[in-house]
Each structure stands twice: as C-alpha cells, then as structure tokens.
Motif scaffolding. Sequence first.
Motif, PDB file in Angstrom:
ATOM      1  N   MET A  35      44.859  20.235 -60.736  1.00 12.98           N
ATOM      2  CA  MET A  35      46.061  19.448 -60.351  1.00 12.98           C
ATOM      3  C   MET A  35      45.991  18.175 -60.702  1.00 12.98           C
ATOM      4  SD  MET A  35      47.932  19.168 -56.709  1.00 12.98           S
ATOM      5  CE  MET A  35      49.304  18.158 -56.406  1.00 12.98           C
ATOM      6  N   LEU A  36      46.998  17.447 -61.168  1.00  8.46           N
ATOM      7  CA  LEU A  36      46.958  16.064 -61.534  1.00  8.46           C
ATOM      8  C   LEU A  36      46.836  15.091 -60.392  1.00  8.46           C
ATOM      9  CD1 LEU A  36      49.334  14.041 -64.184  1.00  8.46           C
ATOM     10  CD2 LEU A  36      48.944  13.274 -61.820  1.00  8.46           C
ATOM     11  N   LYS A  37      45.925  14.253 -60.252  1.00 11.74           N
ATOM     12  CA  LYS A  37      45.656  13.229 -59.505  1.00 11.74           C
ATOM     13  C   LYS A  37      46.020  11.802 -59.890  1.00 11.74           C
ATOM     14  CE  LYS A  37      41.732  15.751 -57.188  1.00 11.74           C
ATOM     15  NZ  LYS A  37      40.309  15.400 -56.795  1.00 11.74           N
ATOM     16  N   VAL A  38      46.865  11.206 -59.012  1.00 13.76           N
ATOM     17  CA  VAL A  38      47.372   9.540 -59.204  1.00 13.76           C
ATOM     18  C   VAL A  38      46.159   8.791 -58.742  1.00 13.76           C
ATOM     19  CG1 VAL A  38      49.605  10.248 -59.649  1.00 13.76           C
ATOM     20  CG2 VAL A  38      48.589   9.539 -57.376  1.00 13.76           C
ATOM     21  N   THR A  54      55.718  13.909 -69.846  1.00 10.81           N
ATOM     22  CA  THR A  54      56.860  13.358 -69.140  1.00 10.81           C
ATOM     23  C   THR A  54      56.722  13.844 -67.720  1.00 10.81           C
ATOM     24  OG1 THR A  54      58.066  15.305 -69.855  1.00 10.81           O
ATOM     25  CG2 THR A  54      57.972  13.383 -71.228  1.00 10.81           C
ATOM     26  N   TRP A  55      57.827  13.571 -66.737  1.00 12.63           N
ATOM     27  CA  TRP A  55      57.510  13.702 -65.191  1.00 12.63           C
ATOM     28  C   TRP A  55      57.709  15.171 -65.320  1.00 12.63           C
ATOM     29  CZ3 TRP A  55      55.749  10.363 -62.068  1.00 12.63           C
ATOM     30  CH2 TRP A  55      55.659  10.651 -60.606  1.00 12.63           C
ATOM     31  N   ASP A  56      58.425  15.924 -65.916  1.00 11.90           N
ATOM     32  CA  ASP A  56      58.629  17.375 -66.132  1.00 11.90           C
ATOM     33  C   ASP A  56      57.209  18.272 -66.126  1.00 11.90           C
ATOM     34  OD1 ASP A  56      60.800  16.216 -67.880  1.00 11.90           O
ATOM     35  OD2 ASP A  56      62.022  17.662 -66.865  1.00 11.90           O
ATOM     36  N   ALA A  57      56.287  17.656 -66.752  1.00 12.32           N
ATOM     37  CA  ALA A  57      55.096  18.345 -66.835  1.00 12.32           C
ATOM     38  C   ALA A  57      53.923  17.730 -65.903  1.00 12.32           C
ATOM     39  CB  ALA A  57      54.480  18.032 -68.368  1.00 12.32           C
ATOM     40  N   VAL A  58      54.381  16.704 -65.188  1.00 15.14           N
ATOM     41  CA  VAL A  58      53.522  16.327 -64.024  1.00 15.14           C
ATOM     42  C   VAL A  58      53.037  17.128 -62.853  1.00 15.14           C
ATOM     43  CG1 VAL A  58      53.052  14.323 -62.285  1.00 15.14           C
ATOM     44  CG2 VAL A  58      53.664  13.823 -64.672  1.00 15.14           C
ATOM     45  N   GLY A  59      54.140  18.072 -62.578  1.00 17.86           N
ATOM     46  CA  GLY A  59      54.071  19.032 -61.344  1.00 17.86           C
ATOM     47  C   GLY A  59      54.058  18.303 -60.075  1.00 17.86           C
ATOM     48  N   ARG A  60      54.681  17.155 -59.734  1.00 17.10           N
ATOM     49  CA  ARG A  60      54.960  16.583 -58.497  1.00 17.10           C
ATOM     50  C   ARG A  60      56.411  15.949 -58.356  1.00 17.10           C
ATOM     51  NH1 ARG A  60      49.437  13.501 -57.450  1.00 17.10           N
ATOM     52  NH2 ARG A  60      50.532  12.064 -55.869  1.00 17.10           N
ATOM     53  N   PRO A  61      56.689  16.362 -56.934  1.00 19.74           N
ATOM     54  CA  PRO A  61      58.167  15.951 -57.004  1.00 19.74           C
ATOM     55  C   PRO A  61      58.415  14.522 -57.446  1.00 19.74           C
ATOM     56  CG  PRO A  61      57.240  16.901 -54.968  1.00 19.74           C
ATOM     57  CD  PRO A  61      55.966  16.620 -55.708  1.00 19.74           C
ATOM     58  N   ILE A 103      42.225   2.004 -61.327  1.00 15.09           N
ATOM     59  CA  ILE A 103      41.637   3.541 -61.039  1.00 15.09           C
ATOM     60  C   ILE A 103      42.801   4.550 -61.612  1.00 15.09           C
ATOM     61  CG2 ILE A 103      41.607   4.937 -58.853  1.00 15.09           C
ATOM     62  CD1 ILE A 103      40.591   2.738 -57.524  1.00 15.09           C
ATOM     63  N   SER A 104      42.190   5.171 -62.757  1.00 13.40           N
ATOM     64  CA  SER A 104      43.243   5.928 -63.417  1.00 13.40           C
ATOM     65  C   SER A 104      43.551   7.353 -62.855  1.00 13.40           C
ATOM     66  CB  SER A 104      42.619   6.216 -65.056  1.00 13.40           C
ATOM     67  OG  SER A 104      41.210   6.843 -64.722  1.00 13.40           O
ATOM     68  N   CYS A 105      44.531   7.886 -63.413  1.00 17.35           N
ATOM     69  CA  CYS A 105      44.872   9.352 -62.982  1.00 17.35           C
ATOM     70  C   CYS A 105      43.834  10.236 -63.756  1.00 17.35           C
ATOM     71  CB  CYS A 105      46.233   9.922 -63.581  1.00 17.35           C
ATOM     72  SG  CYS A 105      47.787   8.586 -62.747  1.00 17.35           S
ATOM     73  N   GLU A 106      43.753  11.375 -62.873  1.00 15.46           N
ATOM     74  CA  GLU A 106      42.683  12.621 -63.533  1.00 15.46           C
ATOM     75  C   GLU A 106      43.799  13.830 -63.782  1.00 15.46           C
ATOM     76  OE1 GLU A 106      39.987  13.782 -60.704  1.00 15.46           O
ATOM     77  OE2 GLU A 106      38.804  11.824 -60.678  1.00 15.46           O
ATOM     78  N   ASP A 107      43.275  14.288 -64.836  1.00 12.55           N
ATOM     79  CA  ASP A 107      43.955  15.420 -65.431  1.00 12.55           C
ATOM     80  C   ASP A 107      45.446  15.196 -65.892  1.00 12.55           C
ATOM     81  OD1 ASP A 107      41.982  17.187 -65.021  1.00 12.55           O
ATOM     82  OD2 ASP A 107      42.612  17.346 -62.796  1.00 12.55           O
ATOM     83  N   TYR A 108      45.591  13.878 -66.516  1.00 16.50           N
ATOM     84  CA  TYR A 108      46.829  13.176 -66.945  1.00 16.50           C
ATOM     85  C   TYR A 108      46.752  13.043 -68.618  1.00 16.50           C
ATOM     86  CZ  TYR A 108      50.583   9.968 -67.854  1.00 16.50           C
ATOM     87  OH  TYR A 108      51.866   9.357 -68.386  1.00 16.50           O
ATOM     88  N   GLN A 109      47.835  13.635 -69.393  1.00 16.60           N
ATOM     89  CA  GLN A 109      47.690  13.267 -70.813  1.00 16.60           C
ATOM     90  C   GLN A 109      48.689  12.279 -70.940  1.00 16.60           C
ATOM     91  OE1 GLN A 109      47.916  16.907 -72.933  1.00 16.60           O
ATOM     92  NE2 GLN A 109      45.818  17.953 -71.843  1.00 16.60           N
ATOM     93  N   PRO A 115      51.713   7.959 -63.599  1.00 16.94           N
ATOM     94  CA  PRO A 115      52.230   8.331 -64.658  1.00 16.94           C
ATOM     95  C   PRO A 115      53.432   7.685 -65.137  1.00 16.94           C
ATOM     96  CG  PRO A 115      51.682  10.467 -63.451  1.00 16.94           C
ATOM     97  CD  PRO A 115      51.562   9.112 -62.655  1.00 16.94           C
ATOM     98  N   ASN A 116      53.485   7.695 -66.174  1.00 16.47           N
ATOM     99  CA  ASN A 116      54.821   7.105 -67.175  1.00 16.47           C
ATOM    100  C   ASN A 116      55.884   8.196 -67.292  1.00 16.47           C
ATOM    101  OD1 ASN A 116      57.078   6.390 -68.758  1.00 16.47           O
ATOM    102  ND2 ASN A 116      55.709   4.827 -69.590  1.00 16.47           N
ATOM    103  N   PRO A 117      56.943   8.216 -66.234  1.00 20.55           N
ATOM    104  CA  PRO A 117      57.924   9.420 -66.281  1.00 20.55           C
ATOM    105  C   PRO A 117      58.548   9.516 -67.771  1.00 20.55           C
ATOM    106  CG  PRO A 117      58.496   7.976 -64.337  1.00 20.55           C
ATOM    107  CD  PRO A 117      57.503   7.306 -65.213  1.00 20.55           C
ATOM    108  N   LEU A 118      58.519   8.756 -68.445  1.00 21.84           N
ATOM    109  CA  LEU A 118      59.023   9.148 -69.948  1.00 21.84           C
ATOM    110  C   LEU A 118      58.151   9.223 -70.935  1.00 21.84           C
ATOM    111  CD1 LEU A 118      61.683   6.350 -69.712  1.00 21.84           C
ATOM    112  CD2 LEU A 118      62.107   8.578 -69.404  1.00 21.84           C
TER     113      LEU A 118
END
Length: 384
Positions: free
Chosen positions: A1-4, A205-212, A195-201, A141-144
């Motif tokens: 799961m993506l971590k911010v 876009t936000w649709d793929a982030v998996g968070r509300p 402190i960077s996000c983990e499992d983020y590319q 993440p950048n939502p766009l």
Amino acid sequence: MLKVGIDVLQASNFEALIGKRVGLFTNPSAVNAEMVTSYQSMVDAEQVNLVALFGAEHGLFGAVQDGETIDNMVDSATGIPIRSLYGNQYRPSAEMLADIDVMVCDIQDIGVRYYTYQWTMTHVIEACGEHGIPVIVLDRPNPLGDVVAGRSLQEGISSLVGRFNVPNQHGMTIGEMMQLCNAKWNPNPAELTVISCEDYQRTMTWDAVGRPFIPPSPNMPHLSTVQHYVGSCLIEGTNLSEGRGTTLPFEIVGAPFIDGRLLASELNALNLPDVRFRPHAFMPSVRKFANEVCDGVQVHIMGEDYDPLLTWLHVIYMIKAMYPDEFGWLPPYQESDYPMFDKLIGSDKPRQLLDDGASVDEVIQGWNTDVQAFRAMREPYLIY
C-alpha cells in the motif's frame, strides 16, 4: 500500500523529531493512512514536542474562504500557538521561529502554479534557511501525475499565485518542488530533508493512489475540481463567476448575461478532446454575482485526453466573442500591479492577444518550448 511522508515518519516512531522542539506547517489535507491529520498524530505522540503551528491560506483548520485575512491564535485543544502566514505576512518572523529546532511541512498540494500553499511553503523554507533551522518536508502525491503544461512565468509578474518560474502545471510532488525552489531560488538555502512516499510512481494520478481524496481547501471539494482547476482558475481573472459559492466551484462558469444553451452549443461545436459542455444555471452565495441567477455551462470530462488549459481558454475566448460588451477582465488590485488574469496565466501577452482577436492556438503558440525547458530544469530535483 502506498505510504505518504507522514506514514513513513510514523513508522520510524518519529525518530527525526525526538528531542527537538517542532514547528509544523500544515492543514487538514495532511492525513495518514488512518485519515488522522499529521497535526493530531504529532499531538498524540509522546515523543514529539510540538511547540508551534503554522497555517497557510484558509487557515490551519482549512475553514476560511479564499483571500480572507487570518490572525494569529491559540489552538483551544492543546494551547499550542498558531501562526498565520496568510494576511499580514507570508513569511515566518524571527520571533515565530525562536523556539523551534526543526520545521516540519506537510500539506496536500495539487500540482498547479496558482495554488498558494506551495509558495507559502517556500517562504517558510527561506525563513528557516536564514535562521539556520532545518526543514523536513513530508511528501505527498501530485493528484494530477506527471503532466507538465502551460507557459513560463514572465519576469516581474511574481505573486503568491505564481512566485517562481514554473509552468501552469508542473508535474512535481510538493517535496520535489521544494527541492527545486530551495536550490534555485532561495538566497539562503535551508537544510532540507524530504521524507518521500513509498510505493509511489510519478505517473500515478490520484485515481491510482488508493487513498480517499481529502479536500485541500474549501473550494477544492472533489478530484474533478482539481482536474479542471488547471484551466478553470483562469476564470478568476475575469468578471465571470467560476462557481465560488456553489457546490461546483471551478467546474462551472456563468453570468447573468449569458445564454447557457447557446454557449454550450457553440462550445460543443468546437469538438475539443474528451469534453462536453452542458447548459447550467446557478446562484452563487458569495463573491461574483452573489444571490443572482447566472446562466452558463458545466464542463464535463469525458476521457483521458481532456486538456484543461486548452478547454478553459476556449471557454474564455468564446464568451468574450459572444458577449464583447459584457465580458471583462478584472482590473489590477493596485495601479502598478498586473491584472489577476495575467498573474494567473503568468504573462500579460495572452490577455493582449485575446483582446487583439487572436485565436487560442495563437495564444498557446510556443508553450511547448517552455514545457520542455522546465522538464530539463526540474530533472535533478525529481525523487520518483
């Protein structure tokens, strides 16, 4: 799961903050995986000594409308002082920083030059650099995603809706953007850690982030609002309503003098990529045309090729052409200032071109050159 960033910091048991007096620049958009704000997470952590809070536009709790001055106050729940960086000053003073050993910045940006949070954060980092206070940015993440679009910022037109020379849409995370700004434009570069996000590319876009999606400000309620805002924010530089004071800010446009059915028909006839225009009437409760019925259109995204800058420039062009006597640009706030449209788009040339009868294609000519130049400039500061 993506971590911010806040998730990663919490997983380390806040190791980077132990034994230090912590300042926090944030708002309610900064939440961890459990939807707890970074602010509350630090309050609840016994090992974190949170001594000062800093708020941007809309305030620490994100409730104040755009442009409203915000005063310093004290958080009634904790007694921690809240320093406002939107009103009388955007930059923390020496007094505000006197009791801080480290500044943490965590706020959700949307990847658009007009959004003020990123520029307030640059003021925070500059002040910390001047006073020798290290800064930790918790990345998000950048939502766009990694889309770069628009034109560069004309020299001399800097403001809180575009402080440094980045395009309208920059395709960077907030951590990447702060690395760029700290290195290229900070006269006293701060000791900056992201402190960077983990499992983020970066293409996500936000649709793929998996968070509300958490609304980062009062008039940014939905992800669709963010997707429009790249172009629809330009409406703020005109006498048209951009939908503030309705449930669809930045997704609709109108005025009492517009025929929405005719406007929708003319815009749909342009066959712009992946967008449709629907007649829409509304009554704003605040700002332009408050409590007046406006007619106009709602802009509907129909696919991945939707281009918000191209679309909304065509909206402005069309309304200006259809209603030349009623359409207008908002004047500068001060005599020596630029009009708001110029500040937003980053130059006085597009407005002048439109006034001279130029097409949208002529207005955006050469913007790809700006995009490519920025992509090259930002490359050393990318994390993902």
